[in-house]
Structure formats: structure tokens, C-alpha cells
Motif scaffolding. Structure first.
Motif, mmCIF file in Angstrom:
data_model
loop_
_atom_site.group_PDB
_atom_site.id
_atom_site.type_symbol
_atom_site.label_atom_id
_atom_site.label_comp_id
_atom_site.label_asym_id
_atom_site.label_seq_id
_atom_site.Cartn_x
_atom_site.Cartn_y
_atom_site.Cartn_z
ATOM 1 N N UNK A 283 45.998 57.828 35.999
ATOM 2 C CA UNK A 283 46.248 56.385 36.085
ATOM 3 C C UNK A 283 45.269 55.705 37.038
ATOM 4 N N UNK A 284 45.164 54.389 36.852
ATOM 5 C CA UNK A 284 44.345 53.558 37.738
ATOM 6 C C UNK A 284 45.241 52.431 38.246
ATOM 7 N N UNK A 285 45.195 52.206 39.552
ATOM 8 C CA UNK A 285 45.999 51.116 40.109
ATOM 9 C C UNK A 285 45.091 50.140 40.849
ATOM 10 N N UNK A 286 45.347 48.854 40.652
ATOM 11 C CA UNK A 286 44.631 47.805 41.385
ATOM 12 C C UNK A 286 45.662 47.080 42.226
ATOM 13 N N UNK B 293 46.416 41.347 33.887
ATOM 14 C CA UNK B 293 45.695 40.057 33.864
ATOM 15 C C UNK B 293 45.088 39.690 35.232
ATOM 16 N N UNK B 294 45.795 40.065 36.306
ATOM 17 C CA UNK B 294 45.279 39.736 37.636
ATOM 18 C C UNK B 294 43.958 40.445 37.897
ATOM 19 N N UNK C 52 38.174 40.763 38.862
ATOM 20 C CA UNK C 52 37.108 41.776 38.797
ATOM 21 C C UNK C 52 35.870 41.203 38.120
ATOM 22 N N UNK C 53 34.707 41.629 38.608
ATOM 23 C CA UNK C 53 33.441 41.269 37.972
ATOM 24 C C UNK C 53 32.763 42.554 37.526
ATOM 25 N N UNK D 258 31.587 43.546 26.640
ATOM 26 C CA UNK D 258 31.432 42.646 27.786
ATOM 27 C C UNK D 258 32.538 41.586 27.803
ATOM 28 N N UNK D 259 32.882 41.083 26.604
ATOM 29 C CA UNK D 259 33.935 40.070 26.526
ATOM 30 C C UNK D 259 35.293 40.670 26.881
ATOM 31 N N UNK D 260 35.473 41.933 26.526
ATOM 32 C CA UNK D 260 36.742 42.580 26.815
ATOM 33 C C UNK D 260 36.991 42.678 28.322
ATOM 34 N N UNK D 261 35.903 42.719 29.081
ATOM 35 C CA UNK D 261 36.025 42.831 30.536
ATOM 36 C C UNK D 261 36.436 41.508 31.181
#
Lengths: 295, 338
Positions: free
Chosen positions: A60-63, A70-71, A76-77, B179-182
């Protein structure tokens, strides 16, 4: 420090191969975390699972302590290793397109100045050079003023000057307190930018920590470098110096540089092209795997 | 999902896609000029009326009396079985038949304004004595009048299938989708924007083709423009849905191209774009009913040539709506970003 992003026992299997074989780490807020390793080590697969682009086979990955949602998308970029942009759009239009996806966007002007895009704002994105394109992709990744920025092999294929410029940009982003997740196979890039690293090989993390700590943990030696011809047949077993051929040169790892130089002088080795350096992450990779990083 | 933000994201993709299409001069030219050229060449080739072929509708062919057999043995006349006389009579009025035979009723109909009908009538009595004459009247439908709805439908089909499906597969292959999915953009917003963008571009291009061909060759339009627009919009939506289904997972342009051609060419040949399927085997006509282009072209032709109203083309419209709903649901279920 609380982890901003945490991976727990991530695995990714394909019918033909197991790309990632159980990877765990935590990335604190405000650091530049580097995922290093040779091509095919599983870096990009791992980072794509962190980005939520690729579903893990398990783990798993947790942010911020929660599953990616959605958050995370808002905060994130991402700058992928290879990204195509929509055809027939200018640099400015592409920036506006991506800005419109986010609830809050960074000032357009600031972005243009920071990534030096002003000169070619009206240019079709297909007509950009490699360096210009990387700056645009970075600007797109920064368009939402992200809390965490993923940079996947950001300088691959760039000339040294463009790479250096990119590092300057990354330093400025770091200085704003952003969290950076960088994948690279350039060890000097990791040295330059990363506060913490994890070295991957064959889908596993083989070493992790701060670069300096890792090097100190694995090496107490310095490295003497001489042209291969300078040592040919001169060293003897009782000298206690192990010579390793590498890239057309000979490297000697030693804890006592002065003593080693004395031995070399006694054996009549010409030292006019002698170099002395401290071990690097490249050395660490070789030390841990027995292989060169870029093979 | 916040509706305003969602709409803003979808609109941004919509605008970007419009720019991409409108700035691609080759694509715009192809979409506008190709159908006009087809109409021009067919109008030139078929308005010469130089084909020595008569077309006779025959009702009750199985019960043909002895006296009609001699007529039916004549060469250079194409006999088309007619199941429904009431449906065939308007076609005779529009010169789609040169003569209509009702063998069980012992009568025939001829259009008094049809030169072919006139000629056939000179041949009929000696070959089939005893048939009672019935007359109808009406101006003929030129091939170009019959062709235009088909060409408009064909243009809608190609533009929808390749404009959406092919573009999405290309985006997937070269990483634009990744890219859009990100970003916070959802699949629904992305696909909705693409459908909307292609739909309005199709309407724009179709209006251009319509005006261009009308200016160059002129054709009949006996129905409502708004109804024709509705037919084209529903037809385009069904084709776009089909292309979304094709593009739901493919990541290879060559495969997509092959698949889209595999779909579009049989559809073009079986949906009465170029020629009528009357007289063709029942299985072929049944297969054609499963194709959205058949309903699009049929409804457009009914509006433009017969002046049909909404009630008359309701079955075709319903089929287009049903096809769209089914294909969209499948495409949404199958869609993958990567």
C-alpha cells in the motif's frame, strides 16, 4: 518527523517478470528523497505506484496517513520520464490547460519566470528543444504549487549545461520546503539534490539512508586513481594495496592515503596523474552489487 | 466531485481538443473537402441518366400469373420484390421504381411523370396482357438527392470513429493520457469533453459540407432542419460511443486503425450510403439493421427526401439512442487510462 508519503511492502508483478519485490520506505515532509538504481531496477514502477498511476500487485501507499485520493491529486505535482503533450497547443495554452485542472494554481507569471518560459510562451510545444521541453514539463508539474513533487529521471538526455540549470531550479523548489521524490540513475544528481536515498536493484531496496551516512557506513577508505599503465606489474602482494581496474584506469581503496602513496613511490609508479577522491554513490552501488551502475 | 470545478476541467479539455483539431489544417481540409468531392463526382457521374436499366417493383411475385411471366423474362429490367405496396407507392412517386406490379391484384402502377415508366408501359401490355393500369404522379428523386444524406452520414461516421477513437488511442500510446491521469481530471470529465468537442465539430463540419454541396449541386430538403440536426447529433453520438468502445483499452494506433476500418467500411457498404439494399438477400438487410449508420442515413433520407416528421422516424431515433446508451455504458466500463 511524520511521513508525508509511505510505501509498505509494495510489489508489482507482470506475467513475464516481477518488477518490484516488496519495497517499504517513508518520505518525511520537506526532504528530497532519491530512488536510485540502474535501468530496469524497478525505480519507475515503484514511483508510479507512489504516484497512484500504477496499481500495486500488493502492498500500500499512504499520503498523509491515508490512501491516495482526490487530495493527493490536488497536492501532488508530477514530471514523468517521458510525457507527450497535446499537439497544436502553445506553451502558454498548455500551462493554462493544466492549471484549470486544479482548485488552486500557482501564479502563471511566477511560473513562467521561474522556469524561464517567457521567450517561447507562444511557441507550439512540438518545436521546443530538449531543455526547453523539460522546463515546460517542470512548470506543468509545479502548476498547482504542489506539496510533493515527483521527478522521474528529469535530466535524462539533457546536455550538461541544461542539467546544471535543472538542478538550480530543483534547489530553489527545495528551498521552498517542498517534498521532492526523485528517481535517477545519475549518482551525481542524487549527491547534488537528495537528502535521503534508497538504492534499488532487481526490484528491491539494497541500501537506504542519507547519502553521507550510507557512504560513511560502507567506506572508511579514500580512493586513489591512476592511469592503468602507471601501475602495470609494479605492485606486489605484500604491499597490501588492492588495485581495481575501472573505466581504463586503476583505482586503489585505502584508509591511509599517505602510506599508500609511499608504497607507490617505492615501486616507482609515476604519480604525475594521480587523483585522490572520496567514495561516491557509484562506488557504493559497485560495492553492494559487484556491478557498475550504468552497464 | 464539485460540479463547477468538474465543468471547468471538462471545458478546458474541450477547448484544447477543439484547438488541436482546428489547427490541424490537413485534418480540417480532409473533413470538409472529401465529402464535397464525393458528392460532386457522383453527381456528375449519375446525373447523365445514361444507364439503360429499368427498375420494377413486383408485389406477390410467387403468385405470378402466367401472363406476367413473359414480361418478367424481359432483359435489362431489374425486378425487385415488394412486400408492402403502401410503402412502395411513394417510392414509385419519387421515381425510385419505374413501374410497380401487383400480380395477385392483376394491376400495375406507373408514374405519369417518369420517362422510364412511359417506356415500360409501352412494353408491358404486349408482354403481360390483362393487367389494370393505375397511375401516380410525382417528381423524381435524383441520385444526388438520394446520395446526400448518405454522404452526410458517412462523414459523421468517419469523423466520429477516427476523430475520437484514434485520437484517444494515440494519447494513450504517447503518454498524454498518463499525464492527464496524474491530475484531478476524471475519466468522465475527459471523455465527456472529447465527446462534446467532437460533436460540435461534426455539426460545424456537416453544416459546411451541407452548404457547400447545396451551393455546388443543389439538392432536395423537404423536411425540418431541426429534425435533421437531431438525427445527425444522435447519429454522431452513437458513432462516437462506438469509437470510445474501440478506444477503451487499445494502445496501438495500427491496431486501432485496422479495427476502425474493419468497422467503418462494411458499415459504409451495408448502410445504404451509396446504393439501396432493396433486392439484396434478407440476411444482408437484417445485418444492416444492426448498424447505427443504417438508422442515421435512413432517418436523414426520410427527413430530407420524404419530409418525414419526428413520429415517422421515431424508430430510427430510438435505435440511435439505444445504441448510444449501450455502447457508452460498455465503453465507460472498459475504459483504462494506461
Amino acid at each position: 518527523m511524520t511521513a508525508l508519503l509511505e510505501a509498505k511492502d509494495l510489489k508489482k508483478s507482470y506475467p513475464e517478470a516481477e518488477a518490484v519485490r516488496g519495497v517499504s520506505f517513508a518520505i518525511p515532509r520537506g526532504v528530497c528523497f532519491g530512488l536510485l538504481g540502474p535501468n530496469g531496477a524497478g525505480k519507475t514502477t515503484t514511483v508510479e505506484m507512489l504516484e497512484g498511476i500504477l496499481a500495486p500487485s500488493s502492498g500500500s501507499v499512504a499520503y498523509r496517513g491515508q490512501a491516495l485520493g482526490p487530495r493527493f491529486r490536488q497536492e501532488a505535482g508530477m514530471m514523468f520520464q517521458s510525457t507527450a503533450l497535446q499537439d497544436f497547443l502553445t506553451v502558454g495554452e498548455t500551462l493554462d490547460l493544466f492549471a484549470s485542472f486544479y482548485a488552486a494554481a500557482r501564479s502563471r507569471q511566477e511560473l513562467i519566470e521561474r522556469c524561464a518560459l517567457g521567450e517561447f510562451l507562444g511557441r507550439d510545444t512540438r518545436r521546443l528543444s530538449g531543455g526547453q521541453r523539460q522546463r515546460l514539463l517542470l512548470a506543468i508539474a509545479l502548476v498547482n504549487d504542489p506539496l510533493v513533487l515527483f521527478l522521474d529521471e528529469p535530466t535524462t538526455g539533457l546536455d550538461p549545461q541544461s542539467r546544471r540549470n535543472f538542478w538550480d531550479l530543483a534547489h530553489r523548489i527545495k528551498a521552498e520546503g517542498k517534498t521532492l521524490v526523485l528517481t535517477t540513475h545519475y549518482m551525481e544528481e542524487a549527491h547534488e539534490l537528495c537528502d535521503e536515498i534508497a538504492i534499488m536493484d532487481h526490484g528491491r531496496i539494497i541500501a537506504a539512508g542519507a547519502p553521507r551516512d550510507l557512504l560513511d557506513r560502507h567506506f572508511q577508505e579514500s580512493v586513489l586513481i591512476l592511469p592503468a599503465a602507471a601501475l602495470e606489474g609494479r605492485l606486489r602482494a605484500e604491499d597490501g594495496l588492492a588495485a581495481h581496474p575501472r573505466n581504463g584506469q586503476t583505482e586503489i581503496f585505502t584508509r591511509d592515503v599517505n602510506a599508500a602513496i609511499q608504497v607507490l613511490l617505492q615501486r616507482g609508479a609515476p604519480l604525475d596523474r594521480l587523483q585522490v577522491r572520496t567514495p561516491t554513490l557509484e562506488d557504493l552501488f559497485l560495492h553492494l552489487t559487484g556491478r557498475e551502475l550504468r552497464h | 466531485m464539485e460540479p463547477r470545478a468538474s465543468l471547468r476541467r471538462a471545458f478546458a479539455v474541450f477547448r484544447a481538443r477543439n484547438r488541436e483539431f482546428l489547427r490541424d489544417r490537413m485534418s480540417v481540409s480532409w473533413n470538409l473537402i472529401f465529402p464535397v468531392l464525393i458528392v460532386l463526382s457522383f453527381a456528375f457521374a449519375f446525373t447523365q441518366e445514361n444507364l439503360a436499366l429499368f427498375k420494377v417493383g413486383v408485389h406477390g411475385a410467387a403468385e405470378a400469373p402466367e401472363q406476367a411471366r413473359a414480361f418478367r423474362d424481359l432483359k435489362y429490367i431489374r425486378f425487385v420484390p415488394v412486400a408492402d405496396l403502401q410503402r412502395a407507392l411513394p417510392q414509385l412517386e419519387r421515381h425510385q421504381y419505374d413501374l410497380l406490379l401487383d400480380l395477385p391484384g392483376g394491376r400495375y402502377w406507373v408514374n405519369e411523370k417518369s420517362p422510364q415508366g412511359y417506356m415500360l408501359e409501352r412494353i408491358l401490355p404486349p408482354s403481360a396482357p390483362g393487367l389494370t393500369r393505375q397511375a401516380v404522379s410525382g417528381e423524381g428523386v435524383r441520385y444526388v438527392d438520394w446520395l446526400i444524406p448518405g454522404v452526410l452520414g458517412m462523414n459523421v461516421m468517419f469523423s466520429s470513429l477516427f476523430g475520437v477513437g484514434y485520437a484517444i488511442v494515440r494519447y494513450r500510446k504517447n503518454g498524454v493520457l498518463k499525464r492527464l491521469r496524474a491530475t484531478p481530471l476524471s475519466a468522465f470529465e475527459f471523455l465527456g469533453a472529447h465527446v462534446a468537442s467532437r460533436l460540435w465539430l461534426i455539426v460545424l463540419v456537416t453544416v459546411g459540407v451541407y452548404l457547400g454541396t447545396d451551393l455546388l449541386v443543389g439538392f432536395q430538403m423537404n423536411g425540418s432542419y431541426w429534425l435533421l440536426l437531431l438525427v445527425l447529433v444522435l447519429g454522431a453520438l452513437s458513432m462516437i460511443s462506438l469509437s470510445l468502445l474501440v478506444a477503451a483499452r487499445l494502445a496501438n494506433e495500427e491496431t486501432a486503425n485496422g479495427l476502425l476500418n474493419l468497422i467503418s467500411w462494411p458499415m459504409m457498404l451495408l448502410s445504404e450510403v451509396w446504393f439501396s439494399l432493396e433486392g439484396s438477400p434478407e440476411a444482408v438487410r437484417q445485418a444492416a439493421q444492426a448498424l447505427p449508420l443504417t438508422h442515421l442515413v435512413g432517418a436523414a433520407r426520410a427527413v430530407m427526401i420524404d419530409g418525414a416528421g419526428a413520429a415517422q422516424i421515431a424508430p430510427q431515433l430510438a435505435m440511435l439512442v439505444l445504441t448510444t446508451a449501450l455502447l457508452l455504458a460498455l465503453a465507460a466500463r472498459w475504459f483504462r487510462w494506461d
